[in-house]
Motif scaffolding. Structure first.
Motif, PDB file in Angstrom:
ATOM      1  N   UNK A   1       0.783  -1.228   0.000  1.00 52.78           N
ATOM      2  CA  UNK A   1       0.000   0.000   0.000  1.00 52.78           C
ATOM      3  C   UNK A   1       0.820   1.286   0.000  1.00 52.78           C
ATOM      4  N   UNK A   2       2.120   1.183   0.299  1.00 50.44           N
ATOM      5  CA  UNK A   2       2.887   2.422   0.468  1.00 50.44           C
ATOM      6  C   UNK A   2       3.411   2.926  -0.862  1.00 50.44           C
ATOM      7  N   UNK A   3       4.158   2.055  -1.538  1.00 46.40           N
ATOM      8  CA  UNK A   3       4.771   2.497  -2.796  1.00 46.40           C
ATOM      9  C   UNK A   3       4.315   1.693  -4.003  1.00 46.40           C
ATOM     10  N   UNK A   4       3.705   0.525  -3.757  1.00 52.35           N
ATOM     11  CA  UNK A   4       3.537  -0.446  -4.826  1.00 52.35           C
ATOM     12  C   UNK A   4       2.135  -0.513  -5.373  1.00 52.35           C
ATOM     13  N   UNK A   5       1.650  -1.746  -5.408  1.00 50.35           N
ATOM     14  CA  UNK A   5       0.437  -2.087  -6.126  1.00 50.35           C
ATOM     15  C   UNK A   5      -0.781  -1.279  -5.676  1.00 50.35           C
ATOM     16  N   UNK A   6      -1.130  -1.405  -4.369  1.00 48.98           N
ATOM     17  CA  UNK A   6      -2.351  -0.743  -3.888  1.00 48.98           C
ATOM     18  C   UNK A   6      -2.199   0.766  -3.808  1.00 48.98           C
ATOM     19  N   UNK A   7      -0.980   1.218  -3.732  1.00 50.24           N
ATOM     20  CA  UNK A   7      -0.764   2.661  -3.725  1.00 50.24           C
ATOM     21  C   UNK A   7      -1.274   3.295  -5.001  1.00 50.24           C
ATOM     22  N   UNK A   8      -1.264   2.499  -6.067  1.00 49.66           N
ATOM     23  CA  UNK A   8      -1.691   3.053  -7.361  1.00 49.66           C
ATOM     24  C   UNK A   8      -3.212   3.014  -7.520  1.00 49.66           C
ATOM     25  N   UNK A   9      -3.893   2.414  -6.569  1.00 47.16           N
ATOM     26  CA  UNK A   9      -5.349   2.306  -6.689  1.00 47.16           C
ATOM     27  C   UNK A   9      -5.978   3.411  -5.843  1.00 47.16           C
ATOM     28  N   UNK A  10      -6.872   4.140  -6.427  1.00 48.11           N
ATOM     29  CA  UNK A  10      -7.562   5.200  -5.706  1.00 48.11           C
ATOM     30  C   UNK A  10      -8.795   4.594  -5.032  1.00 48.11           C
TER      31      UNK A  10
END
Lengths: 197, 141
Positions: A181-190
């Motif tokens: 969630x910080x820099x990767x996959x979920x971070x890119x999801x709004x």
């Protein structure tokens, strides 16, 4: 390629080195080897003698100086042509006189008697690399065909988890789990707008 | 001799003859930091004397020539002249032509050396009747 004793000469060598008792032990083995290596040759004749008898030029005596074509050794140890014909001998005699009396062809003949290849001939390359490269590509292509055939006719189906809907479900689960969630996959999801940023 | 061949400039024949390197290079096989170092003239003189031996034999000619070609230099015309005359004494025309070929090959990328050597050797070549490789057509494969 150096002279390696075969057949009788080899057995004699073994007897000399190891003694007669070993000879009996090895005789059958030597016989078999002689038969195998000298397939079309008489077993009892050593290969050098046989080669001399049949004018096989592949046998080279490494114990005497040999001719060689080398850029760094311009004057080889022995002349290229050792056994001169009568005509060649006459030319050699003429060489002892003044060289201004020799024709151009005679001078060239004298050069070729002593040297197999001129410097230019030694330096010239060949077109072999084209054949090699072509062969490489050909076999790469052939391998590619094999790989394609294998892919189509040997491999089974891919797992169902690689289908579109399965991947969509997997992605949704990863979002729900807050993967990276910080820099990767979920971070890119709004998460507010429920879409990719 | 044509030492420090790398330093030869293209600016004409003058620079060809004995372009003095900054150091006095010894015989190519050995580089001493101490001890007497042979000058170019001594090297040349030694080799000229070697080939000028009146009863030189074929082995000595071959050995001398192969050794000389092994050095990192193109031999001076005077050494080559002595070698060609040695070939004459030994009734060996093929070796004489081979020596000329070897000189051209030894010059490598410095294309101006070989014509200069031929020019210097021309009187000897004419006198002894030695053809150049170009005259015989063996300079091209």
């Amino acid at each position: 390629m150096c002279h390696i004793p075969r057949g009788r000469a080899r057995r004699q060598l073994l007897v000399d080195k190891l003694g007669p008792s070993y000879l009996k032990m090895l005789a059958s083995r030597a016989l078999v080897q002689g038969l195998q290596t000298g397939f079309w040759r008489r077993v009892s004749t050593s290969s050098a003698a046989w080669a001399a008898h049949t004018h096989d030029i592949d046998v080279v005596d490494c114990s005497v100086p040999q001719y060689n074509n080398r850029l760094d050794t311009p004057l080889p140890d022995v002349p290229f042509v050792r056994n001169l014909s009568a005509e060649q001998k006459k030319l050699k005699e003429k060489e002892k006189g003044s060289w201004t009396q020799l024709t151009k062809e005679e001078k060239l003949a004298l050069y070729r008697l002593t040297h197999e290849l001129s410097f230019a001939e030694m330096r010239q390359g060949s077109k072999e690399w084209m054949t090699v490269l072509g062969g490489i590509f050909f076999f790469l292509g052939f391998t590619g065909l094999l790989v394609w055939w294998q892919r189509v006719y040997v491999y089974g189906d891919v797992p169902p988890t690689l289908s579109e809907e399965s991947i969509a479900q997997q992605t949704q689960r990863m979002i729900d789990m807050r993967v990276n969630p910080v820099h990767g996959f979920s971070h890119k999801w709004d998460y507010e707008k429920k879409q990719w940023k | 001799m044509f030492r420090a061949a790398l330093r030869l400039s293209v600016s004409g024949a003058r620079s060809l003859t004995r372009s003095r390197p900054q150091y006095t290079a010894s015989v190519a096989a050995r580089s001493y930091s101490h001890g007497k170092q042979e000058t170019d003239e001594e090297f040349d003189a030694r080799w000229v004397t070697y080939f000028n031996k009146p009863d030189i034999d074929a082995w000595e000619l071959r050995k001398g020539m192969n050794t000389l070609i092994g050095y990192d230099l193109v031999p001076e015309p005077k050494i080559l002249e002595a070698a060609l005359r040695a070939c004459r004494r030994l009734n060996d025309l093929a070796s004489a032509i081979r020596i000329l070929e070897a000189v051209k090959d030894k010059s490598g990328p410095h294309k101006e050396i070989y014509p200069y050597v031929l020019q210097e050797l021309q009187p000897t070549l004419n006198e002894l009747g030695i053809p150049t490789p170009e005259e015989l057509g063996i300079d091209e494969a």
